[in-house]
Design an enzyme around this catalytic site. Sequence first.
Site, short mmCIF file in Angstrom:
data_model
loop_
_atom_site.label_atom_id
_atom_site.label_comp_id
_atom_site.label_asym_id
_atom_site.label_seq_id
_atom_site.Cartn_x
_atom_site.Cartn_y
_atom_site.Cartn_z
N CYS A 1 -5.70 -42.19 22.93
CA CYS A 1 -6.19 -42.20 21.55
C CYS A 1 -5.99 -40.78 21.01
CB CYS A 1 -7.63 -42.70 21.46
SG CYS A 1 -8.86 -41.70 22.29
N HIS B 1 -9.75 -36.34 44.47
CA HIS B 1 -11.19 -36.28 44.76
C HIS B 1 -12.01 -37.40 44.14
CE1 HIS B 1 -11.36 -31.71 45.91
NE2 HIS B 1 -10.45 -32.39 46.59
N ASN B 2 -11.58 -37.89 42.98
CA ASN B 2 -12.41 -38.89 42.27
C ASN B 2 -11.81 -40.29 42.32
OD1 ASN B 2 -12.30 -36.18 40.21
ND2 ASN B 2 -14.28 -36.77 41.07
N HIS C 1 -15.18 -37.66 49.77
CA HIS C 1 -15.02 -38.04 48.36
C HIS C 1 -15.35 -39.51 48.15
CE1 HIS C 1 -13.46 -34.10 47.74
NE2 HIS C 1 -12.52 -34.30 48.63
C1 RB5 Z 1 -8.93 -42.13 15.45
O1 RB5 Z 1 -8.96 -41.46 14.26
C2 RB5 Z 1 -9.67 -41.34 16.52
O2 RB5 Z 1 -11.03 -41.27 16.24
C3 RB5 Z 1 -9.44 -41.95 17.88
O3 RB5 Z 1 -8.07 -42.00 18.14
C4 RB5 Z 1 -10.04 -41.24 19.07
O4 RB5 Z 1 -9.72 -39.88 19.04
C5 RB5 Z 1 -11.45 -41.48 19.35
O5 RB5 Z 1 -12.01 -40.96 20.32
#
Ligand code: RB5
Length: 146
Positions: free
Chosen positions: A69, A102-103, A137
């Site tokens: 994201c 480790h995770n 771990h």
């Molecule tokens: C989108 O604008 C943005 O909020 C999303 O991609 C992300 O970064 C959210 O955590």
Amino acid sequence: MPNLHIACDHAGFDLKQTLLKDLSLDLKALGLTVVDHGCTSCESCDYPIYADKACSAVSAEASFGLLICGTGIGMSMVANRHPAIRAALCTTELHARFSRRHNNANVLCLGARMTGTELAKAITLAFFAETFEGGRHQRRIDLFSK
Ligand code: RB5
């Protein structure tokens, strides 16, 4: 071959497409089969929908995920609400390496607005090339796993 379930929102779409194109041979060589859960354009959408799709698939198969994201934060928050998911938001190759060693992270999260394309590629390859060390771990993971 384990599946690699990949998903993004609009902010991560371009980076997802770039990683799919530029890393397809490397990911195949690492034994991963990519499954794309969307989104499919830069049109505004809601990251939890895509994170949940990919994480449900990862949980069902004990495979791997890659979520993108804008910051990577929203994707990692949603992913880590799935009991079988250990998602790591990585901004360096070292984060990626240790999140696997480790995770035993099974989902990599990237922030497309935070991390440049070349670094994102290096982080992705580092993450999927590493293996979990187990031992102490695993004990620590068991302490927070149901
Ligand atoms: C989108 O604008 C943005 O909020 C999303 O991609 C992300 O970064 C959210 O955590």
